[in-house]
Design a protein around this motif. Sequence first.
Motif, mmCIF file in Angstrom:
data_model
loop_
_atom_site.group_PDB
_atom_site.id
_atom_site.type_symbol
_atom_site.label_atom_id
_atom_site.label_comp_id
_atom_site.label_asym_id
_atom_site.label_seq_id
_atom_site.Cartn_x
_atom_site.Cartn_y
_atom_site.Cartn_z
ATOM 1 N N LEU A 190 29.708 37.429 44.039
ATOM 2 C CA LEU A 190 30.445 36.238 44.100
ATOM 3 C C LEU A 190 29.814 35.187 43.131
ATOM 4 C CD1 LEU A 190 33.119 34.688 44.397
ATOM 5 C CD2 LEU A 190 32.200 33.976 46.714
ATOM 6 N N MET A 191 28.573 35.088 43.829
ATOM 7 C CA MET A 191 27.899 34.033 42.887
ATOM 8 C C MET A 191 27.825 34.388 41.397
ATOM 9 S SD MET A 191 23.926 33.037 43.596
ATOM 10 C CE MET A 191 23.365 34.609 43.162
ATOM 11 N N GLN A 192 27.444 35.509 41.200
ATOM 12 C CA GLN A 192 27.244 36.023 39.722
ATOM 13 C C GLN A 192 28.621 35.787 38.828
ATOM 14 O OE1 GLN A 192 25.651 39.849 40.228
ATOM 15 N NE2 GLN A 192 23.570 39.395 40.368
ATOM 16 N N LEU A 193 29.573 36.068 39.754
ATOM 17 C CA LEU A 193 30.990 35.874 39.089
ATOM 18 C C LEU A 193 31.338 34.446 38.735
ATOM 19 C CD1 LEU A 193 33.813 36.835 38.142
ATOM 20 C CD2 LEU A 193 34.551 36.831 40.403
ATOM 21 N N MET A 194 31.038 33.581 39.661
ATOM 22 C CA MET A 194 31.254 32.212 39.465
ATOM 23 C C MET A 194 30.476 31.552 38.364
ATOM 24 S SD MET A 194 33.841 32.343 41.427
ATOM 25 C CE MET A 194 34.450 30.519 40.587
ATOM 26 N N HIS A 195 29.205 32.014 38.349
ATOM 27 C CA HIS A 195 28.269 31.418 37.313
ATOM 28 C C HIS A 195 28.881 31.876 35.905
ATOM 29 C CE1 HIS A 195 24.510 31.079 39.936
ATOM 30 N NE2 HIS A 195 25.542 30.083 40.217
ATOM 31 N N ARG A 196 29.413 33.400 35.598
ATOM 32 C CA ARG A 196 29.967 33.670 34.272
ATOM 33 C C ARG A 196 31.059 32.703 34.232
ATOM 34 N NH1 ARG A 196 30.885 39.811 34.946
ATOM 35 N NH2 ARG A 196 31.129 39.880 32.744
ATOM 36 N N LEU A 197 32.031 32.641 35.229
ATOM 37 C CA LEU A 197 33.439 31.736 34.834
ATOM 38 C C LEU A 197 32.779 30.321 34.327
ATOM 39 C CD1 LEU A 197 35.707 32.981 37.962
ATOM 40 C CD2 LEU A 197 35.965 33.489 35.543
ATOM 41 N N GLY A 198 31.896 29.675 35.098
ATOM 42 C CA GLY A 198 31.508 28.648 34.802
ATOM 43 C C GLY A 198 31.034 28.323 33.439
ATOM 44 N N ALA A 199 30.416 29.407 32.807
ATOM 45 C CA ALA A 199 29.691 29.542 31.702
ATOM 46 C C ALA A 199 30.814 29.610 30.446
ATOM 47 C CB ALA A 199 28.913 30.735 31.662
ATOM 48 N N ARG A 200 31.813 30.083 30.903
ATOM 49 C CA ARG A 200 32.922 30.349 29.908
ATOM 50 C C ARG A 200 33.900 29.178 29.929
ATOM 51 N NH1 ARG A 200 36.755 34.434 29.385
ATOM 52 N NH2 ARG A 200 36.218 34.527 27.195
ATOM 53 N N HIS A 201 34.062 28.571 31.047
ATOM 54 C CA HIS A 201 34.881 27.108 31.036
ATOM 55 C C HIS A 201 34.649 26.132 30.201
ATOM 56 C CE1 HIS A 201 37.933 24.809 32.779
ATOM 57 N NE2 HIS A 201 37.145 23.876 32.821
ATOM 58 N N VAL A 202 35.223 25.610 29.371
ATOM 59 C CA VAL A 202 35.061 24.374 28.439
ATOM 60 C C VAL A 202 36.265 23.282 28.856
ATOM 61 C CG1 VAL A 202 33.903 25.653 26.881
ATOM 62 C CG2 VAL A 202 36.365 25.355 26.767
ATOM 63 N N GLY A 203 35.874 22.267 28.523
ATOM 64 C CA GLY A 203 36.827 21.222 28.589
ATOM 65 C C GLY A 203 37.038 20.722 30.050
ATOM 66 N N PRO A 204 37.789 19.607 30.225
ATOM 67 C CA PRO A 204 38.407 18.984 31.472
ATOM 68 C C PRO A 204 39.179 20.144 32.300
ATOM 69 C CG PRO A 204 39.557 17.895 29.947
ATOM 70 C CD PRO A 204 38.637 18.601 29.280
ATOM 71 N N GLY A 205 39.593 20.039 33.585
ATOM 72 C CA GLY A 205 40.711 20.792 34.377
ATOM 73 C C GLY A 205 39.962 21.803 34.976
ATOM 74 N N PRO A 206 40.865 22.501 35.900
ATOM 75 C CA PRO A 206 40.309 23.384 36.696
ATOM 76 C C PRO A 206 39.989 24.928 35.866
ATOM 77 C CG PRO A 206 42.552 23.434 36.884
ATOM 78 C CD PRO A 206 42.332 22.255 36.162
ATOM 79 N N VAL A 207 38.957 25.615 36.380
ATOM 80 C CA VAL A 207 39.009 26.898 35.835
ATOM 81 C C VAL A 207 39.957 27.815 36.428
ATOM 82 C CG1 VAL A 207 37.276 28.895 36.112
ATOM 83 C CG2 VAL A 207 36.492 26.569 36.589
ATOM 84 N N THR A 208 40.146 28.594 35.382
ATOM 85 C CA THR A 208 41.560 29.477 35.313
ATOM 86 C C THR A 208 41.496 30.835 35.220
ATOM 87 O OG1 THR A 208 42.044 29.157 32.994
ATOM 88 C CG2 THR A 208 42.862 27.445 34.367
ATOM 89 N N LEU A 209 42.285 31.641 35.111
ATOM 90 C CA LEU A 209 42.567 33.147 34.976
ATOM 91 C C LEU A 209 41.929 33.382 33.707
ATOM 92 C CD1 LEU A 209 45.673 34.444 36.592
ATOM 93 C CD2 LEU A 209 43.366 34.863 37.439
ATOM 94 N N GLY A 210 41.992 32.581 32.816
ATOM 95 C CA GLY A 210 41.649 32.885 31.443
ATOM 96 C C GLY A 210 40.221 32.835 31.097
ATOM 97 N N ASP A 211 39.360 32.185 32.226
ATOM 98 C CA ASP A 211 37.993 31.945 31.907
ATOM 99 C C ASP A 211 37.383 33.320 32.526
ATOM 100 O OD1 ASP A 211 37.690 29.324 31.129
ATOM 101 O OD2 ASP A 211 38.427 28.772 32.964
ATOM 102 N N ILE A 212 38.142 34.118 33.258
ATOM 103 C CA ILE A 212 37.715 35.386 33.531
ATOM 104 C C ILE A 212 37.286 36.319 32.307
ATOM 105 C CG2 ILE A 212 38.079 37.813 34.725
ATOM 106 C CD1 ILE A 212 40.130 36.229 36.375
ATOM 107 N N PRO A 213 35.868 37.007 32.256
ATOM 108 C CA PRO A 213 35.310 37.828 31.268
ATOM 109 C C PRO A 213 36.149 39.000 31.156
ATOM 110 C CG PRO A 213 33.808 36.959 32.863
ATOM 111 C CD PRO A 213 34.806 36.677 33.505
ATOM 112 N N GLU A 214 36.052 39.419 29.875
ATOM 113 C CA GLU A 214 36.813 40.791 29.227
ATOM 114 C C GLU A 214 36.803 41.698 30.292
ATOM 115 O OE1 GLU A 214 39.403 41.207 27.297
ATOM 116 O OE2 GLU A 214 39.419 39.003 26.772
ATOM 117 N N ASP A 215 35.379 42.025 30.577
ATOM 118 C CA ASP A 215 35.054 43.201 31.479
ATOM 119 C C ASP A 215 35.632 43.050 32.679
ATOM 120 O OD1 ASP A 215 33.037 41.192 31.852
ATOM 121 O OD2 ASP A 215 31.703 42.662 32.420
#
Length: 470
Positions: A356-381
């Motif tokens: 879970l920690m590794q997944l959230m770090h990946r989501l956080g790295a892909r998220h840009v701008g204001p607003g909540p982290v969304t499904l679109g931030d999930i990496p392709e794999d």
Amino acid sequence: MSSETAVWIHSFSCDIQSVEAELAPFMSQHHLQLQHLASDQPRGPGLLCFTALTPELHGCLERVSCNGQEPVLAITLLEQPINDEQYWHLLKSGAADVLCWQGDVSGLMDRVVALLSRWITVDRLLNSPLVQHNLIGKSLVWRNFLRNLVEVAYFTDASVLIMGETGTGKELVARLMHSLDPCAKDQELVILDCSTIVPELAGSEFFGHDRGAFTGALMAREGAFALANGGTLFLDEIGELPLHLQVQLLRVIQEGTYKRVGSNTWKSTRFRLVCATNRDLSEEVAKGRFRADLFYRIATWSFRLPPLRERKEDILPLALHFLKSHRPEGAPPLDIDEPLGHYLMQRDYPGNIRELMQLMHRLGARHVGPGPVTLGDIPEDERRGSWIPPDAWQDIRFEQCIRDALMLGCGVKEISRITSETAIRIALREADGNLQRAAKRLGITDRALQLRQASQRSNLHAVKTKATGC
């Protein structure tokens, strides 16, 4: 305790004023102040006094203990001692312990004060930043695990065995135990990974060696047992030690004495031993792959770290914690939108908290701008096969539970009743006993929830009456 600490008191079918009048002077002598239970959500240790054993009493215990999350001392004023079955039923309903008050109250109070003082200290540590900022979670299974761990770490110096799947946080638990130990706080935590030890150098790793003890020993070296003197030694993955190395540890763990490699001089060491493994060591002992004498030396206390699938209520708090830890200093905190929250709750985590920690770090790295982290931030794999239908909870595990119930002779009516009762119990526990929040979660009114609780207690009473023939 230098200043007075508040302890709540509640009565069931007895005169609270007379009980409080007798208890208060003794409590005050130990800087404990009794307060009436003011709400359905008490916090911290408390006393529940009763004169009747009824289903309503057990419902009251569940409520005031927040379904076992808070320590409650149940004191019976019954003329006759309670029997074993009644005692166990009270513990199951949420009592941390049960005492019988018969005759002089002074004989009871030493035990009452000792228990309350212990629980107050454990609660203070449990809710401290040291624990709350390092081991995240509010689920019942996690709180119970932490409460027991904190008590053992602070009040004993006994050896501890931590068992758990990979990624559940065994090293974090060992570090917490070391930090909580009053006798070891000024010493370093010594960590030795048993899965990386080269057998030929094991003696040096554990006990150290003298200069010239073997080829390449150009100078003397301290081993793990010497370095841990006065502190904590953490032997990670101890289940990976081969049998011929296990035998070398028996004397030093039992007696605290050892010899360096190449020396004839006995040395002494004193430390708390914490061991961790992802194996079932009792099963390993039965199969002859782990020495029974070593197992009983390292497992004075045994703790099983719950996997993430057993503490799903903690997934979102952990996810938010990992998002925050990945953000640059001073950056505003991120939130998680509802669809992503549903995804995280339904996803499997074979690697547990580490995954879970590794997944959230990946989501956080892909998220840009204001607003909540969304499904679109999930990496392709991560997206492959990741859509979860709304009825995903009706999986093979759910079907197996229904199949087991049918095999045991349960009908649709009984299965429906038990399912409803389980849902209510979970909702109340996650809402910390708050009826409004639990009712909203269940999709029913507050009044409907109260009626269902009353019906559950009535059913329990009917079952007990039928079983006892009374």
